[in-house]
Design an enzyme around this catalytic site. Sequence first.
Site, PDB file in Angstrom:
ATOM      1  N   ARG A 154     -16.273  14.677 -25.675  1.00 33.54           N
ATOM      2  CA  ARG A 154     -16.717  13.720 -24.660  1.00 33.54           C
ATOM      3  C   ARG A 154     -17.862  14.281 -23.820  1.00 33.54           C
ATOM      4  O   ARG A 154     -18.715  13.517 -23.355  1.00 33.54           O
ATOM      5  CB  ARG A 154     -15.546  13.275 -23.779  1.00 33.54           C
ATOM      6  N   GLU A 191      -4.976  23.338 -20.023  1.00 37.61           N
ATOM      7  CA  GLU A 191      -3.750  22.906 -19.359  1.00 37.61           C
ATOM      8  C   GLU A 191      -2.591  22.896 -20.350  1.00 37.61           C
ATOM      9  O   GLU A 191      -1.451  23.120 -19.992  1.00 37.61           O
ATOM     10  CB  GLU A 191      -3.964  21.508 -18.777  1.00 37.61           C
TER      11      GLU A 191
END
Length: 164
Positions: A49, A86
Amino acid sequence: MPDFPKPGILFYDVTTLFAAPEALREVVDRLADYARSREVDYVISAEARGFVLGGAVAADAGAGFILARKPGKLPRAVTSVQYQLEYGMDTLEVHADAISAGARVLVHDDLLATGGTAGALCGLVEQAGGVVAGCAFVIELAFLGGRERLADYDIHSLLVYDSE
């Protein structure tokens, strides 16, 4: 998007922004304004992205664009960095000759969460002798502490969420 890409992760999806021409233009303009204010020579973004806006921001700001890719995707000698996400570990690579010493580089990604990806990009820039001129994001999830992880850099986020 709850539970994507793994259970327990709340994923913030920016792909709908890409389909709205006026919103896309506004985001690119605002990020490019920031890039120009930081006098950048290059914009660096991670796949996938980050590439969508990173190239557009670089072109609009009159800067070059550096692709940070997953291992094995670039054809020449590379410099790499491994970093904590994460939800796991990852690695990014850039061409070893992509960043010249002293070049001012804007680190861009669609999202600032824990700061792992942006921190890795900053590391790649500095490892090559470049200067991180700033870090620019569309969305910042302030509750995940990425800004603190990037405390040594100027941070610019268009939209900040303080809580989930």
